[in-house]
Enzyme design. Sequence first.
Site, mmCIF file in Angstrom:
data_model
loop_
_atom_site.group_PDB
_atom_site.id
_atom_site.type_symbol
_atom_site.label_atom_id
_atom_site.label_comp_id
_atom_site.label_asym_id
_atom_site.label_seq_id
_atom_site.Cartn_x
_atom_site.Cartn_y
_atom_site.Cartn_z
ATOM 1 N N ARG A 1 -0.715 7.662 7.024
ATOM 2 C CA ARG A 1 -0.673 8.929 6.014
ATOM 3 C C ARG A 1 -2.130 9.823 6.370
ATOM 4 O O ARG A 1 -2.968 8.905 6.109
ATOM 5 C CB ARG A 1 -0.610 8.235 4.489
ATOM 6 N N HIS B 1 4.034 14.741 11.662
ATOM 7 C CA HIS B 1 5.210 15.145 11.036
ATOM 8 C C HIS B 1 5.297 14.854 9.336
ATOM 9 O O HIS B 1 4.674 14.043 8.803
ATOM 10 C CB HIS B 1 6.236 14.543 11.531
#
Length: 277
Positions: free
Chosen positions: A152, A132
């Site tokens: 990340r 997301h």
Amino acid sequence: MLSCRKDEECVDLNGIPLSEIYASQPEFFGSNCAKYDRFPLLIKLIDTMDDISVQVHPDDEYASSVSDDWGKAQLWYVIDCAPGAYLICGFNDELNIEDFRRRIEDDTLISAVNTYEVRKGDTFYIEPGTLHAIGRDILLAEIGQNSELSYRVYDYCRSDENGQPRPLNIQQALDVTITAPPTVPAGVLAPRADIDGHFETLLGRSEYFASSLWEVEGSALISAPEESFISILMLEGTLKIDGLEVPARKGDSILIAAGTKDASLVGTGKFIATVVE
């Protein structure tokens, strides 16, 4: 807006940290909170001036194997956005792990994700393992588990203050990411309902929390179950809430004690009400 984390803890109007209130008045928060070893919710307002990196949160099992934090299920509610603003939620087709790795390495990941052009009021449930990201020019409310554990995956080739590429957490992302399209579609869980003088919409529910949008014009009553307090995040307007010395206004975060019956709401306002499951 509601945090018991040491690095970003909320305080009440008297300056008392939420952790102290949680420890000294467990009855205020309800029996559902007693199931957890820490305050269960983390609620934020996120206002983006640039694209946020593509990330993924692990589930509780993986999180407990690598840290003292929880995994993270979360809900997004778009409060406002610029025309054309977008966010990312999951993949548009199923990938295998090697395809996922390759797309990270050859910089083609973005072409494989679900990109949603958002409008005010859009709602997304982000289950653990869902890739997301929030694009620029979006103001949204994020309701989730009390965790900041995040990996990340893609950062638009940005550099840090030393000119070096910002680090990615590729192996962790490969470990936890769901590489199929989301099982929970974007949107609310139930239609808008007229209930005793107010409109109520169930936005989302997980095993940890449930959130509803309340729209009040005039007056209404709100009751907190014995099992949980209610977190109110004011989005619009002004409401006078029975028992509070100050009115609730846009941007305020208010708690109603577990077991409170028929507290009156007077005024015009819109808020997200969240309970612990």
